[in-house]
Scaffold this motif. Sequence first.
Motif, PDB file in Angstrom:
ATOM      1  N   VAL A 169      27.375   5.447 -36.289  1.00 44.00           N
ATOM      2  CA  VAL A 169      26.209   4.788 -36.617  1.00 44.00           C
ATOM      3  C   VAL A 169      26.031   3.564 -35.287  1.00 44.00           C
ATOM      4  CG1 VAL A 169      26.427   4.979 -38.937  1.00 44.00           C
ATOM      5  CG2 VAL A 169      27.621   2.892 -37.757  1.00 44.00           C
ATOM      6  N   THR A 170      24.691   3.201 -35.137  1.00 45.53           N
ATOM      7  CA  THR A 170      24.330   2.045 -34.228  1.00 45.53           C
ATOM      8  C   THR A 170      23.241   1.204 -34.715  1.00 45.53           C
ATOM      9  OG1 THR A 170      23.550   1.726 -31.922  1.00 45.53           O
ATOM     10  CG2 THR A 170      22.760   3.816 -33.028  1.00 45.53           C
ATOM     11  N   THR A 171      23.321   0.127 -34.228  1.00 42.89           N
ATOM     12  CA  THR A 171      22.235  -0.663 -34.760  1.00 42.89           C
ATOM     13  C   THR A 171      21.193  -0.830 -33.604  1.00 42.89           C
ATOM     14  OG1 THR A 171      23.320  -2.744 -33.738  1.00 42.89           O
ATOM     15  CG2 THR A 171      23.668  -2.282 -36.081  1.00 42.89           C
ATOM     16  N   GLY A 172      21.307  -0.108 -32.544  1.00 40.03           N
ATOM     17  CA  GLY A 172      20.754  -0.264 -31.480  1.00 40.03           C
ATOM     18  C   GLY A 172      19.620   1.259 -31.280  1.00 40.03           C
ATOM     19  N   ASN A 173      19.130   1.479 -30.228  1.00 39.67           N
ATOM     20  CA  ASN A 173      18.553   2.679 -30.077  1.00 39.67           C
ATOM     21  C   ASN A 173      19.497   3.948 -29.743  1.00 39.67           C
ATOM     22  OD1 ASN A 173      16.832   4.832 -29.460  1.00 39.67           O
ATOM     23  ND2 ASN A 173      15.574   3.786 -27.979  1.00 39.67           N
ATOM     24  N   PRO A 174      19.469   4.877 -30.821  1.00 39.01           N
ATOM     25  CA  PRO A 174      20.356   5.964 -30.586  1.00 39.01           C
ATOM     26  C   PRO A 174      20.278   6.792 -29.080  1.00 39.01           C
ATOM     27  CG  PRO A 174      19.386   6.183 -32.749  1.00 39.01           C
ATOM     28  CD  PRO A 174      18.666   5.103 -32.150  1.00 39.01           C
ATOM     29  N   GLU A 175      19.127   6.800 -28.418  1.00 37.84           N
ATOM     30  CA  GLU A 175      18.861   7.347 -27.324  1.00 37.84           C
ATOM     31  C   GLU A 175      19.482   6.376 -26.298  1.00 37.84           C
ATOM     32  OE1 GLU A 175      14.880   7.977 -26.662  1.00 37.84           O
ATOM     33  OE2 GLU A 175      14.533   9.296 -28.200  1.00 37.84           O
ATOM     34  N   ASP A 176      19.984   5.334 -26.430  1.00 37.64           N
ATOM     35  CA  ASP A 176      20.636   4.526 -25.544  1.00 37.64           C
ATOM     36  C   ASP A 176      21.951   4.919 -25.320  1.00 37.64           C
ATOM     37  OD1 ASP A 176      18.496   2.892 -25.124  1.00 37.64           O
ATOM     38  OD2 ASP A 176      18.999   1.236 -26.195  1.00 37.64           O
ATOM     39  N   LEU A 177      22.602   5.828 -26.123  1.00 39.88           N
ATOM     40  CA  LEU A 177      24.070   6.381 -25.974  1.00 39.88           C
ATOM     41  C   LEU A 177      23.898   7.943 -25.965  1.00 39.88           C
ATOM     42  CD1 LEU A 177      25.944   4.174 -28.784  1.00 39.88           C
ATOM     43  CD2 LEU A 177      26.142   4.188 -26.048  1.00 39.88           C
ATOM     44  N   PRO A 178      23.359   8.435 -24.902  1.00 33.59           N
ATOM     45  CA  PRO A 178      23.087   9.777 -24.649  1.00 33.59           C
ATOM     46  C   PRO A 178      24.441  10.623 -24.873  1.00 33.59           C
ATOM     47  CG  PRO A 178      22.740   8.868 -22.514  1.00 33.59           C
ATOM     48  CD  PRO A 178      22.910   7.715 -23.542  1.00 33.59           C
ATOM     49  N   GLY A 179      24.350  11.649 -25.548  1.00 31.19           N
ATOM     50  CA  GLY A 179      25.607  12.766 -25.778  1.00 31.19           C
ATOM     51  C   GLY A 179      26.368  12.286 -27.083  1.00 31.19           C
ATOM     52  N   LEU A 180      26.223  11.323 -27.921  1.00 33.39           N
ATOM     53  CA  LEU A 180      26.599  11.100 -29.077  1.00 33.39           C
ATOM     54  C   LEU A 180      25.241  10.963 -30.035  1.00 33.39           C
ATOM     55  CD1 LEU A 180      28.610   7.760 -28.474  1.00 33.39           C
ATOM     56  CD2 LEU A 180      29.348  10.009 -28.548  1.00 33.39           C
ATOM     57  N   SER A 181      25.664  11.673 -31.207  1.00 36.10           N
ATOM     58  CA  SER A 181      24.787  11.980 -32.150  1.00 36.10           C
ATOM     59  C   SER A 181      25.107  10.834 -33.446  1.00 36.10           C
ATOM     60  CB  SER A 181      24.986  12.981 -32.986  1.00 36.10           C
ATOM     61  OG  SER A 181      24.647  14.320 -32.327  1.00 36.10           O
ATOM     62  N   VAL A 182      24.700   9.617 -33.149  1.00 25.88           N
ATOM     63  CA  VAL A 182      24.523   8.365 -34.090  1.00 25.88           C
ATOM     64  C   VAL A 182      23.469   8.246 -34.785  1.00 25.88           C
ATOM     65  CG1 VAL A 182      26.186   7.304 -32.238  1.00 25.88           C
ATOM     66  CG2 VAL A 182      24.027   6.926 -31.921  1.00 25.88           C
ATOM     67  N   LYS A 183      23.745   7.682 -35.962  1.00 20.91           N
ATOM     68  CA  LYS A 183      22.528   7.362 -36.929  1.00 20.91           C
ATOM     69  C   LYS A 183      21.966   5.798 -36.928  1.00 20.91           C
ATOM     70  CE  LYS A 183      21.819   7.158 -41.804  1.00 20.91           C
ATOM     71  NZ  LYS A 183      22.620   7.331 -42.961  1.00 20.91           N
ATOM     72  N   LYS A 184      21.104   5.535 -36.613  1.00 22.78           N
ATOM     73  CA  LYS A 184      20.522   4.297 -36.686  1.00 22.78           C
ATOM     74  C   LYS A 184      20.740   3.669 -38.026  1.00 22.78           C
ATOM     75  CE  LYS A 184      17.482   0.959 -35.527  1.00 22.78           C
ATOM     76  NZ  LYS A 184      17.957  -0.316 -34.804  1.00 22.78           N
ATOM     77  N   VAL A 185      21.169   2.346 -37.985  1.00 22.54           N
ATOM     78  CA  VAL A 185      21.321   1.709 -39.342  1.00 22.54           C
ATOM     79  C   VAL A 185      20.783   0.083 -38.933  1.00 22.54           C
ATOM     80  CG1 VAL A 185      23.383   2.934 -40.179  1.00 22.54           C
ATOM     81  CG2 VAL A 185      23.677   0.855 -38.473  1.00 22.54           C
ATOM     82  N   ASP A 186      20.603  -0.466 -39.948  1.00 22.73           N
ATOM     83  CA  ASP A 186      19.974  -1.692 -40.070  1.00 22.73           C
ATOM     84  C   ASP A 186      21.057  -2.860 -39.432  1.00 22.73           C
ATOM     85  OD1 ASP A 186      17.883  -1.095 -41.276  1.00 22.73           O
ATOM     86  OD2 ASP A 186      18.612  -1.698 -43.162  1.00 22.73           O
ATOM     87  N   SER A 187      20.604  -3.936 -38.770  1.00 24.68           N
ATOM     88  CA  SER A 187      21.302  -4.895 -37.852  1.00 24.68           C
ATOM     89  C   SER A 187      22.068  -5.598 -38.750  1.00 24.68           C
ATOM     90  CB  SER A 187      20.497  -5.917 -36.981  1.00 24.68           C
ATOM     91  OG  SER A 187      19.701  -6.524 -38.040  1.00 24.68           O
ATOM     92  N   ASP A 188      22.016  -5.613 -40.047  1.00 28.06           N
ATOM     93  CA  ASP A 188      22.781  -6.372 -41.107  1.00 28.06           C
ATOM     94  C   ASP A 188      23.827  -5.296 -41.863  1.00 28.06           C
ATOM     95  OD1 ASP A 188      21.089  -5.261 -42.633  1.00 28.06           O
ATOM     96  OD2 ASP A 188      20.651  -6.800 -43.849  1.00 28.06           O
ATOM     97  N   TYR A 189      23.956  -4.228 -41.196  1.00 29.13           N
ATOM     98  CA  TYR A 189      24.967  -2.996 -41.851  1.00 29.13           C
ATOM     99  C   TYR A 189      26.204  -3.714 -42.115  1.00 29.13           C
ATOM    100  CZ  TYR A 189      27.698   1.122 -42.053  1.00 29.13           C
ATOM    101  OH  TYR A 189      28.542   2.111 -42.301  1.00 29.13           O
ATOM    102  N   ALA A 190      26.675  -3.380 -43.208  1.00 31.23           N
ATOM    103  CA  ALA A 190      27.944  -3.775 -44.004  1.00 31.23           C
ATOM    104  C   ALA A 190      28.947  -2.611 -44.045  1.00 31.23           C
ATOM    105  CB  ALA A 190      27.738  -4.651 -45.261  1.00 31.23           C
ATOM    106  N   TYR A 191      30.174  -2.986 -43.788  1.00 28.59           N
ATOM    107  CA  TYR A 191      31.285  -2.070 -43.771  1.00 28.59           C
ATOM    108  C   TYR A 191      31.627  -1.960 -45.546  1.00 28.59           C
ATOM    109  CZ  TYR A 191      35.812  -0.111 -43.817  1.00 28.59           C
ATOM    110  OH  TYR A 191      36.946   0.627 -44.059  1.00 28.59           O
ATOM    111  N   VAL A 192      31.659  -0.754 -45.981  1.00 28.37           N
ATOM    112  CA  VAL A 192      32.133  -0.485 -47.517  1.00 28.37           C
ATOM    113  C   VAL A 192      33.256   0.609 -47.484  1.00 28.37           C
ATOM    114  CG1 VAL A 192      31.713  -0.137 -49.831  1.00 28.37           C
ATOM    115  CG2 VAL A 192      29.921  -1.290 -48.412  1.00 28.37           C
TER     116      VAL A 192
END
Length: 416
Positions: free
Chosen positions: A251-274
């Motif tokens: 997961v990323t709080t930024g733009n997923p396209e900024d990390l090419p080669g990874l399939s990361v999910k866009k989450v809110d900037s206040d994403y909390a770990y559970v």
Amino acid sequence: MKKYLATTIVTLLTLFGTIGCDNTIEVPEVKSVSTDAITEISLSPQSPVLVADGKSELTFLVRCYYQVGKTRARMLDSRLPLDKITITSSDGKTLKPEDTYTTTSSEETVSFTAKIGNISSETVSVKLYPSEAPTYTPIIVPVRIYAFYEKQNLTAVQGFTKEALKPHFDRLNKVFSGQLAPRGPVTGNPGITFDLKEVRQIELKGSEVFRTFESEVKKKYMKASDKEISIWVMDGRLGWGKGPFDCIPSVTTGNPEDLPGLSVKKVDSDYAYVAAETEPKDVGIFMTFYQLLACMNNAGDYRFENLFGNYYGLLSTGESDDDDEADKKDGDFDYCPDTYSYKPGYVIIQKRTFPYKIDIEKDDKGKETKRKEYYYFYNSVNIMDDPSSATTITRDQAARIRQVIRDCPLRRQGIE
């Protein structure tokens, strides 16, 4: 899945050579070949990039070829007439093949040509990086290793102790800080220190053995996984189907396209770990007994340097398909321009890049009659080469690691 051939096969490949796309056959010479028989010479820089600080060193590999009938054969390295080969640089320096090259040039590139007699190599160019290196705020990342075992397998984990693993983490830290190869051509430093806090041996009893191992980890061993790296080690049959190379940013709080080669999910900037809602592979590394033992023996691509690079979003520099344009960015498969990309298949430290030039001859009907491909060859030292001596992280790789730490909330261990 990354598997390696038996040592005997490697020996045979080394002895008898391989046949490449350019119809080059590499075989032991049955008689000495004189310098006059050489028909071609190639020059390979050991890095596509050099830091122009006067300290970072560039080295070279030279190959000579001769004709046997219609076959282009490579001269054995042990018979190369190194004293008769010269390398000249575009800034006027003259070197021998075993020399190192340094520069403080302000030019964007420097080029090199090797020569023996009246035969010259193709000119090769290396990009120059400025001497000023990026600096990052230091981060100390706690690491805990949990080795799960059944009573009858106690001996399998007795060697997994903090004392036994400490030298390997010392090496890991030297690689990540650039201390192991300080004069490398483009050594980077992401500013991370891994602090091995604990190595626990945990016996599984009764019904624990038969539960899904992933569920067991999720229930008991993930409470602080957003603050540290957990490594869960187990017998390969305990119900976890993922391996260490599956533990990549998710997961990323930024733009997923900024990390090419990874399939990361866009989450809110206040994403909390559970912990209860997080997959173990998203915050830790699963390994089998064998894989941890391999790390402790620096075996192939099961190395802490490689696994932690993977954990922080670095991609393998090897790519099996050179025709898939969708996987490329300027011919760069790991999206770090200061590394070489290579095609896997050689179980050796020396790698061959993808062809940087292809000469094709065609007949009157347009049918290809002859093809010659030009490659760079290099001895791999980067942590994401497989296999590799794993001594170097490059500047671009360090920048990518720090981007992952900044944008991926499950990779911010050690940051308050």
